[in-house]
Scaffold this motif. Sequence first.
Motif, PDB file in Angstrom:
ATOM      1  N   ARG A   1       0.835  -1.208   0.000  1.00  0.00           N
ATOM      2  CA  ARG A   1       0.000   0.000   0.000  1.00  0.00           C
ATOM      3  C   ARG A   1       0.865   1.252   0.000  1.00  0.00           C
ATOM      4  NH1 ARG A   1      -2.808  -3.094   3.806  1.00  0.00           N
ATOM      5  NH2 ARG A   1      -2.358  -1.711   5.566  1.00  0.00           N
ATOM      6  N   LEU A   2       1.970   1.203   0.753  1.00  0.00           N
ATOM      7  CA  LEU A   2       2.891   2.344   0.748  1.00  0.00           C
ATOM      8  C   LEU A   2       3.510   2.517  -0.636  1.00  0.00           C
ATOM      9  CD1 LEU A   2       4.477   4.532   2.296  1.00  0.00           C
ATOM     10  CD2 LEU A   2       6.165   2.777   2.865  1.00  0.00           C
ATOM     11  N   TRP A   3       3.877   1.419  -1.234  1.00  0.00           N
ATOM     12  CA  TRP A   3       4.454   1.427  -2.581  1.00  0.00           C
ATOM     13  C   TRP A   3       3.468   2.021  -3.590  1.00  0.00           C
ATOM     14  CZ3 TRP A   3       6.063  -3.722  -5.470  1.00  0.00           C
ATOM     15  CH2 TRP A   3       6.827  -3.408  -6.578  1.00  0.00           C
ATOM     16  N   THR A   4       2.214   1.569  -3.513  1.00  0.00           N
ATOM     17  CA  THR A   4       1.191   2.080  -4.425  1.00  0.00           C
ATOM     18  C   THR A   4       0.945   3.566  -4.211  1.00  0.00           C
ATOM     19  OG1 THR A   4       0.106  -0.086  -4.440  1.00  0.00           O
ATOM     20  CG2 THR A   4      -1.194   1.803  -5.197  1.00  0.00           C
ATOM     21  N   ALA A   5       0.891   3.986  -2.944  1.00  0.00           N
ATOM     22  CA  ALA A   5       0.648   5.393  -2.635  1.00  0.00           C
ATOM     23  C   ALA A   5       1.735   6.281  -3.222  1.00  0.00           C
ATOM     24  CB  ALA A   5       0.559   5.585  -1.122  1.00  0.00           C
TER      25      ALA A   5
ATOM     26  N   ARG B   1       8.588  13.356  16.945  1.00  0.00           N
ATOM     27  CA  ARG B   1       7.591  13.473  18.010  1.00  0.00           C
ATOM     28  C   ARG B   1       6.214  13.007  17.561  1.00  0.00           C
ATOM     29  NH1 ARG B   1       8.279  19.277  21.160  1.00  0.00           N
ATOM     30  NH2 ARG B   1      10.371  18.918  22.026  1.00  0.00           N
ATOM     31  N   TRP B   2       5.912  13.195  16.287  1.00  0.00           N
ATOM     32  CA  TRP B   2       4.564  12.935  15.777  1.00  0.00           C
ATOM     33  C   TRP B   2       4.413  11.492  15.304  1.00  0.00           C
ATOM     34  CZ3 TRP B   2       4.397  17.752  12.051  1.00  0.00           C
ATOM     35  CH2 TRP B   2       4.280  18.911  12.822  1.00  0.00           C
ATOM     36  N   ASP B   3       3.159  11.098  15.100  1.00  0.00           N
ATOM     37  CA  ASP B   3       2.843   9.831  14.452  1.00  0.00           C
ATOM     38  C   ASP B   3       3.228   9.949  12.975  1.00  0.00           C
ATOM     39  OD1 ASP B   3       0.883   8.152  12.716  1.00  0.00           O
ATOM     40  OD2 ASP B   3       0.759   7.225  14.689  1.00  0.00           O
ATOM     41  N   ARG B   4       4.129   9.082  12.531  1.00  0.00           N
ATOM     42  CA  ARG B   4       4.689   9.241  11.188  1.00  0.00           C
ATOM     43  C   ARG B   4       3.679   8.950  10.090  1.00  0.00           C
ATOM     44  NH1 ARG B   4      10.265   6.511  13.437  1.00  0.00           N
ATOM     45  NH2 ARG B   4      11.123   8.460  14.267  1.00  0.00           N
ATOM     46  N   ARG B   5       2.813   7.963  10.288  1.00  0.00           N
ATOM     47  CA  ARG B   5       1.796   7.675   9.284  1.00  0.00           C
ATOM     48  C   ARG B   5       0.832   8.847   9.154  1.00  0.00           C
ATOM     49  NH1 ARG B   5      -3.280   4.050  10.610  1.00  0.00           N
ATOM     50  NH2 ARG B   5      -3.366   5.826  12.019  1.00  0.00           N
ATOM     51  N   ARG B   6       0.393   9.411  10.277  1.00  0.00           N
ATOM     52  CA  ARG B   6      -0.535  10.537  10.232  1.00  0.00           C
ATOM     53  C   ARG B   6       0.104  11.745   9.563  1.00  0.00           C
ATOM     54  NH1 ARG B   6      -1.621  10.876  15.319  1.00  0.00           N
ATOM     55  NH2 ARG B   6      -3.476   9.564  15.230  1.00  0.00           N
TER      56      ARG B   6
ATOM     57  N   SER C   1      -3.733  12.852  -7.561  1.00  0.00           N
ATOM     58  CA  SER C   1      -2.737  11.856  -7.138  1.00  0.00           C
ATOM     59  C   SER C   1      -2.403  12.008  -5.656  1.00  0.00           C
ATOM     60  CB  SER C   1      -1.464  11.974  -7.990  1.00  0.00           C
ATOM     61  OG  SER C   1      -0.689  13.100  -7.623  1.00  0.00           O
ATOM     62  N   PHE C   2      -2.309  13.239  -5.174  1.00  0.00           N
ATOM     63  CA  PHE C   2      -2.052  13.468  -3.750  1.00  0.00           C
ATOM     64  C   PHE C   2      -3.208  12.962  -2.896  1.00  0.00           C
ATOM     65  CE2 PHE C   2       1.104  16.993  -4.777  1.00  0.00           C
ATOM     66  CZ  PHE C   2       2.178  16.311  -4.248  1.00  0.00           C
ATOM     67  N   ALA C   3      -4.431  13.186  -3.364  1.00  0.00           N
ATOM     68  CA  ALA C   3      -5.600  12.745  -2.601  1.00  0.00           C
ATOM     69  C   ALA C   3      -5.646  11.218  -2.495  1.00  0.00           C
ATOM     70  CB  ALA C   3      -6.876  13.272  -3.252  1.00  0.00           C
ATOM     71  N   LEU C   4      -5.372  10.531  -3.603  1.00  0.00           N
ATOM     72  CA  LEU C   4      -5.360   9.068  -3.575  1.00  0.00           C
ATOM     73  C   LEU C   4      -4.243   8.548  -2.672  1.00  0.00           C
ATOM     74  CD1 LEU C   4      -5.997   8.277  -7.359  1.00  0.00           C
ATOM     75  CD2 LEU C   4      -7.595   7.995  -5.449  1.00  0.00           C
ATOM     76  N   SER C   5      -3.085   9.182  -2.731  1.00  0.00           N
ATOM     77  CA  SER C   5      -1.982   8.781  -1.874  1.00  0.00           C
ATOM     78  C   SER C   5      -2.342   8.940  -0.404  1.00  0.00           C
ATOM     79  CB  SER C   5      -0.732   9.612  -2.206  1.00  0.00           C
ATOM     80  OG  SER C   5       0.321   9.315  -1.319  1.00  0.00           O
TER      81      SER C   5
ATOM     82  N   LEU D   1      -4.518   6.047   0.753  1.00  0.00           N
ATOM     83  CA  LEU D   1      -3.780   4.798   0.904  1.00  0.00           C
ATOM     84  C   LEU D   1      -2.879   4.814   2.136  1.00  0.00           C
ATOM     85  CD1 LEU D   1      -2.829   4.173  -2.831  1.00  0.00           C
ATOM     86  CD2 LEU D   1      -4.225   2.660  -1.411  1.00  0.00           C
ATOM     87  N   VAL D   2      -2.185   5.922   2.353  1.00  0.00           N
ATOM     88  CA  VAL D   2      -1.293   6.018   3.512  1.00  0.00           C
ATOM     89  C   VAL D   2      -2.088   5.936   4.806  1.00  0.00           C
ATOM     90  CG1 VAL D   2       0.287   7.549   4.753  1.00  0.00           C
ATOM     91  CG2 VAL D   2       0.518   7.279   2.278  1.00  0.00           C
ATOM     92  N   ARG D   3      -3.273   6.507   4.822  1.00  0.00           N
ATOM     93  CA  ARG D   3      -4.093   6.487   6.031  1.00  0.00           C
ATOM     94  C   ARG D   3      -4.460   5.058   6.440  1.00  0.00           C
ATOM     95  NH1 ARG D   3      -9.080   7.456   8.511  1.00  0.00           N
ATOM     96  NH2 ARG D   3      -9.026   9.228   9.963  1.00  0.00           N
ATOM     97  N   SER D   4      -4.455   4.122   5.478  1.00  0.00           N
ATOM     98  CA  SER D   4      -4.807   2.732   5.776  1.00  0.00           C
ATOM     99  C   SER D   4      -3.628   1.917   6.299  1.00  0.00           C
ATOM    100  CB  SER D   4      -5.356   2.059   4.506  1.00  0.00           C
ATOM    101  OG  SER D   4      -4.318   1.829   3.558  1.00  0.00           O
ATOM    102  N   LEU D   5      -2.419   2.488   6.334  1.00  0.00           N
ATOM    103  CA  LEU D   5      -1.241   1.761   6.793  1.00  0.00           C
ATOM    104  C   LEU D   5      -1.272   1.581   8.312  1.00  0.00           C
ATOM    105  CD1 LEU D   5       1.528   3.553   4.685  1.00  0.00           C
ATOM    106  CD2 LEU D   5       0.629   1.252   4.317  1.00  0.00           C
ATOM    107  N   PRO D   6      -0.590   0.557   8.822  1.00  0.00           N
ATOM    108  CA  PRO D   6      -0.524   0.388  10.281  1.00  0.00           C
ATOM    109  C   PRO D   6       0.322   1.477  10.918  1.00  0.00           C
ATOM    110  CG  PRO D   6       0.907  -1.194   9.189  1.00  0.00           C
ATOM    111  CD  PRO D   6       0.116  -0.524   8.101  1.00  0.00           C
ATOM    112  N   ALA D   7      -0.086   1.908  12.087  1.00  0.00           N
ATOM    113  CA  ALA D   7       0.689   2.914  12.811  1.00  0.00           C
ATOM    114  C   ALA D   7       1.933   2.268  13.390  1.00  0.00           C
ATOM    115  CB  ALA D   7      -0.159   3.539  13.914  1.00  0.00           C
ATOM    116  N   ALA D   8       3.047   2.985  13.323  1.00  0.00           N
ATOM    117  CA  ALA D   8       4.299   2.491  13.889  1.00  0.00           C
ATOM    118  C   ALA D   8       4.530   3.167  15.234  1.00  0.00           C
ATOM    119  CB  ALA D   8       5.465   2.794  12.941  1.00  0.00           C
ATOM    120  N   PRO D   9       5.021   2.427  16.212  1.00  0.00           N
ATOM    121  CA  PRO D   9       5.271   3.047  17.518  1.00  0.00           C
ATOM    122  C   PRO D   9       6.348   4.114  17.419  1.00  0.00           C
ATOM    123  CG  PRO D   9       6.265   0.871  17.410  1.00  0.00           C
ATOM    124  CD  PRO D   9       5.414   1.008  16.180  1.00  0.00           C
TER     125      PRO D   9
END
Length: 435
Positions: free
Chosen positions: A14-18, A71-76, A180-184, A187-195
């Motif tokens: 999903r990250l690759w596709t985004a 400091r922030w959540d990287r996926r968000r 393209s930014f909106a689709l990305s 997709l990124v929002r669906s990734l698992p959060a990393a600690p």
Amino acid sequence: MSSGVRKPPTAFGRLWTAQTVSSLGDGVTHAALPLLALTLTRDPMALAVVTAAGTLPWLLFGVLGGALVDRWDRRRTMWIADAVRAVLLAIPAAAAALDVLSIPLLAAVAFFLGLGGLFFDTAATAYLPDLLGRDPALLERANSRLRAAQTAASGFAGPPAGSALLAVGRAVPLLADAVSFALSALLVRSLPAAPRPVPQARESLLRQARAGASYVFRDQLLLGLALRPAVGNVAFLAVETVLALFAHDRLGIDSFGFGLLLTAEATGGLLGAGIASFLGRRLGTGAALTCTAACEGLAILGLAVAPNPYVAGLALAVCGAGMGATMVLGPSLRQAIVPAHLMGRVASTSRMLAMCAAPFGAFLGGWLATTYDVRAPLFAAAGLLLTMTAVTSTMTGNRRVEAALRAAAAPAGDPDHPESRGPVQEGAIRAPRDR
């Protein structure tokens, strides 16, 4: 070893596709933006302003941005940055549709797009080793796929599409990039959060930023890895600033041909990304990085003396191959050896050095073209690249690389392990030992 056959997790797809979708939009804009600017002015310095504006956020906020990412959540951080950039692109699209587009507006939009890119790229660089468990072989394989997809989308498919869409309407390429930014972002929002690494208690943002920068500057290998793209960006932005003008005036290339010229560079980049791992195994990562840097300098020299579009396309393809391999080997090595709690700051410091150098390259290219000739920036860029290769060759040699990987692979309790050196604080900064 089992790490040699491991596959990236499903989430990596999903990250690759985004990033592929977003890169396609970037390629559209990469070809359309200078052509849009050319419809407004023929002044090389005005074109340089638009080119440089996109790099200024790294000069102003680069190190602080890395501290915030840590400091922030990287996926968000990634999906919000892409969502904001999608909305931002609606502004120049509306201006183009209403025929009120201007150089100042293009420069302002380029600046804020660059600011969004600062947060997205830094967060993505820090997120990937968390997703892949910091496995060096897996990181190299993943970066190779990401780089190949990015090159194919932003360079191979995007530029001809941007040139063609520009013929339909000036707003169309900008709207395509917004989509393209909106689709990305989705997709990124669906990734698992990393600690996130536990932040240092009561440390100020500025102190954390300084710690990350010092970690880079006090280590020869990390500094060498950072200096190459920094000097390279001076050279490449000097070329990019005048490339559309050079192609039109000296090579007789029209708008569609310019897109094809960029595609030649992307084709080489795709090949370079594909063979990066082979070069690293065959020559050693350090020697491979030196060879690819030398290829870039010689290729730009070939572009400067190119008598026709075909030779120019070949030169750009060779340069793209060198860049493609470098952009796989360098980041993969950095992600494998830098401690997780410093990854955002180290990545942003390294990228800041590269991006801060870019405005100087843009203005250098504009000044040389105005004062001397449109080929002058190309000769200057070739000289810079070859000089940089010679200066940094010992800083990123095979012995340093191997020592750094051994230290990163040491058990957590081992004094050589980067994570065992304690909190990184002002007055007590500890970089890896000079190898």
